[in-house]
Design an enzyme around this catalytic site. Structure first.
Site, PDB file in Angstrom:
ATOM      1  N   ASN A 157       0.915  -1.036  -0.190  1.00  0.00           N
ATOM      2  CA  ASN A 157       0.015   0.035   0.028  1.00  0.00           C
ATOM      3  C   ASN A 157       0.942   1.296   0.114  1.00  0.00           C
ATOM      4  O   ASN A 157       1.917   1.288   0.403  1.00  0.00           O
ATOM      5  CB  ASN A 157      -1.191  -0.290   1.166  1.00  0.00           C
ATOM      6  CG  ASN A 157      -0.343  -0.293   2.674  1.00  0.00           C
ATOM      7  OD1 ASN A 157       0.620  -0.875   2.581  1.00  0.00           O
ATOM      8  ND2 ASN A 157      -1.039   0.624   3.434  1.00  0.00           N
ATOM      9  N   CYS A 174     -10.613  -4.754   0.612  1.00  0.00           N
ATOM     10  CA  CYS A 174     -11.647  -4.043   0.291  1.00  0.00           C
ATOM     11  C   CYS A 174     -12.218  -4.083  -0.950  1.00  0.00           C
ATOM     12  O   CYS A 174     -11.932  -4.586  -1.580  1.00  0.00           O
ATOM     13  CB  CYS A 174     -10.891  -2.222   0.498  1.00  0.00           C
ATOM     14  SG  CYS A 174     -10.411  -1.779  -1.197  1.00  0.00           S
ATOM     15  N   GLU A 192      -3.417  -4.639  -2.966  1.00  0.00           N
ATOM     16  CA  GLU A 192      -3.642  -5.566  -4.007  1.00  0.00           C
ATOM     17  C   GLU A 192      -3.737  -4.942  -5.256  1.00  0.00           C
ATOM     18  O   GLU A 192      -3.238  -5.514  -6.490  1.00  0.00           O
ATOM     19  CB  GLU A 192      -5.130  -5.998  -3.627  1.00  0.00           C
ATOM     20  CG  GLU A 192      -5.297  -6.825  -2.303  1.00  0.00           C
ATOM     21  CD  GLU A 192      -5.349  -6.047  -1.075  1.00  0.00           C
ATOM     22  OE1 GLU A 192      -4.858  -4.644  -1.088  1.00  0.00           O
ATOM     23  OE2 GLU A 192      -6.035  -6.340  -0.323  1.00  0.00           O
TER      24      GLU A 192
HETATM   25  N1  THU Z   1      -5.181  -1.634   2.527  1.00  0.00           N
HETATM   26  C1  THU Z   1      -4.792  -2.068   1.733  1.00  0.00           C
HETATM   27  O1  THU Z   1      -3.568  -2.027   1.175  1.00  0.00           O
HETATM   28  N2  THU Z   1      -5.263  -3.593   1.492  1.00  0.00           N
HETATM   29  C2  THU Z   1      -6.425  -3.980   2.001  1.00  0.00           C
HETATM   30  O2  THU Z   1      -6.663  -5.195   1.821  1.00  0.00           O
HETATM   31  C3  THU Z   1      -6.939  -3.319   3.353  1.00  0.00           C
HETATM   32  C4  THU Z   1      -6.151  -1.972   3.214  1.00  0.00           C
HETATM   33  C5  THU Z   1      -4.362  -0.393   2.902  1.00  0.00           C
HETATM   34  C6  THU Z   1      -5.268   0.998   2.525  1.00  0.00           C
HETATM   35  C7  THU Z   1      -4.779   1.989   3.347  1.00  0.00           C
HETATM   36  O3  THU Z   1      -3.261   2.306   2.985  1.00  0.00           O
HETATM   37  C8  THU Z   1      -4.266   1.205   4.639  1.00  0.00           C
HETATM   38  O4  THU Z   1      -4.316  -0.141   4.455  1.00  0.00           O
HETATM   39  C9  THU Z   1      -5.380   1.413   5.763  1.00  0.00           C
HETATM   40  O5  THU Z   1      -6.940   1.176   5.418  1.00  0.00           O
END
Ligand code: THU
Length: 161
Positions: A62, A112, A75
């Protein structure tokens, strides 16, 4: 009136010893990717590893931003990188994991809705199920047969004019 039943099967590895070697290798790569997250604002580090049909593995983490909505989940970072590098190669498997530095995750991380939708696009594009494996820092690991199982009643191109 009738009731429609939604049924999807998920394989649960209750112990890490049960995880097959090929999946474990991807999980280690996803864990490694999570350590490279840019998660300055949430401190929640997510890593994804995508195995393509040609054997290549593309990872992502992320990437956050001071303007919060500009950030992107692990993802989609991985999926868009994979599709950019290998536009004609189907995704075989995606493994996702995360690190919560305050309260270590004992349950699998849950992608998400936007990431489910984005991954579904590639499942449709290649007409091939993408296995989805979800892990926490400890505890069970879930293995879904395909993205569609994680996103029933999906919006798809068929609705468009
Ligand atoms: N996030 C992801 O990268 N993937 C997920 O499956 C859930 C959430 C990230 C987005 C944000 O940078 C942080 O986690 C908190 O939501």
């Amino acid at each position: 009136m009738k009731t429609l039943k939604l049924e999807s099967e998920v394989l649960v590895y209750e112990d890490r010893d049960e995880i097959p070697e090929d999946i474990m290798r991807l999980l280690v790569q996803a864990e490694d990717a999570a350590t490279r997250a840019y998660a300055k604002y949430s401190n929640f580090q997510v890593g994804a590893a995508i195995l393509l049909n040609n054997g290549e593995v593309v990872t992502g983490s992320n990437q956050e931003n001071a303007v919060y909505p500009c950030g992107l989940c692990a993802e989609r970072t991985a999926a868009f990188a994979a599709s950019s590098r290998f536009p004609e190669v189907p995704f075989h498997t995606i493994v996702v994991t995360a690190i919560n530095p305050v309260s270590p995750l004992t349950q699998p991380v849950s992608p998400c809705g936007s990431c489910r939708q984005a991954l579904y696009e590639y499942e449709q594009k290649f007409n091939q199920p993408i296995e989805v494996v979800l892990s926490g820092q400890s505890g069970p690991v879930y293995r879904f047969r395909c993205v569609a199982d994680l996103l029933p009643y999906t919006f798809h191109a068929g609705f468009l004019p």
